[in-house]
Scaffold this active site. Sequence first.
Site, PDB file in Angstrom:
ATOM      1  N   ASP A   7       0.608  -1.214   0.040  1.00 18.06           N
ATOM      2  CA  ASP A   7       0.043   0.165   0.029  1.00 18.06           C
ATOM      3  C   ASP A   7       0.950   1.108  -0.071  1.00 18.06           C
ATOM      4  OD1 ASP A   7      -2.545   1.557   0.550  1.00 18.06           O
ATOM      5  OD2 ASP A   7      -1.562   1.987   2.437  1.00 18.06           O
ATOM      6  N   ASP A   9      -0.123   5.020   0.931  1.00 18.14           N
ATOM      7  CA  ASP A   9      -0.481   5.939   1.836  1.00 18.14           C
ATOM      8  C   ASP A   9      -0.541   5.474   3.340  1.00 18.14           C
ATOM      9  OD1 ASP A   9      -1.708   8.851   0.276  1.00 18.14           O
ATOM     10  OD2 ASP A   9      -1.867   6.824  -0.879  1.00 18.14           O
ATOM     11  N   ASP A 169      -1.576  -0.895   6.209  1.00 21.26           N
ATOM     12  CA  ASP A 169      -1.976  -0.160   7.303  1.00 21.26           C
ATOM     13  C   ASP A 169      -3.382  -0.061   7.841  1.00 21.26           C
ATOM     14  OD1 ASP A 169      -2.418   3.374   6.807  1.00 21.26           O
ATOM     15  OD2 ASP A 169      -2.467   1.869   5.182  1.00 21.26           O
TER      16      ASP A 169
END
Length: 223
Positions: A7, A9, A169
Amino acid sequence: MRTVIFDLDGTLADTSGDLLAAANHCFRQMGHGDVLEPGRDAPIALRGGRMMLTRGLERIGVYAVETVDAYYPVLLEAYAEAIDHHTQFYPGAMQAVEALKAAGYGVGICTNKPEALADLLLQRLGVRKVFDSLVGADTLPVRKPDPEPLREAARRAGGDPALCVLIGDSDTDRNTARAAGVPSVLVTFGPSGAEMAALEPEALLHHFDDLPGLIPNLIGQVV
């Protein structure tokens, strides 16, 4: 080939400062001033543009879906114009990526940021060529947590989708990996890091220095 898909961001980089600045640009245009705060509202930023607009408007008691729809393109334009002013890679992130490539893994990115913006950010940061693939929110007809973007990121990186791991995240990343039947590693140093253990990923990552050592024991697990 085995692949490690990231991922973007909140995982590879803290992009929250530039995202919040773009949202506050919209709120100032509406006449409300800066509504979202750097640091405090980083978890909202990493949920995307529409979420920032929604939470900000709710905070000041003027939420309307029509306002979100109207200002979302404004937000994207403002973000593109200043996409790398505050964004920073997390410590050791790119060193870990390079170590994985040196060990023979394909590396790619699977993000819910629009592909053009993700590509622009990586170009501005000087690392686009490091990644073998990039799949964004609008690359395919579906986006995470649908598993197909993750599988496509693995394919475009030259790998077998069944032999990949997703580094993320959020619950979105956890659910994407679970839907694809592959392991996930969730970072604990992002804005929502304290919540990651409750999502029960196959591994938690406290610092990128530890990532190359985790991967060999994870890829190939069926979850």
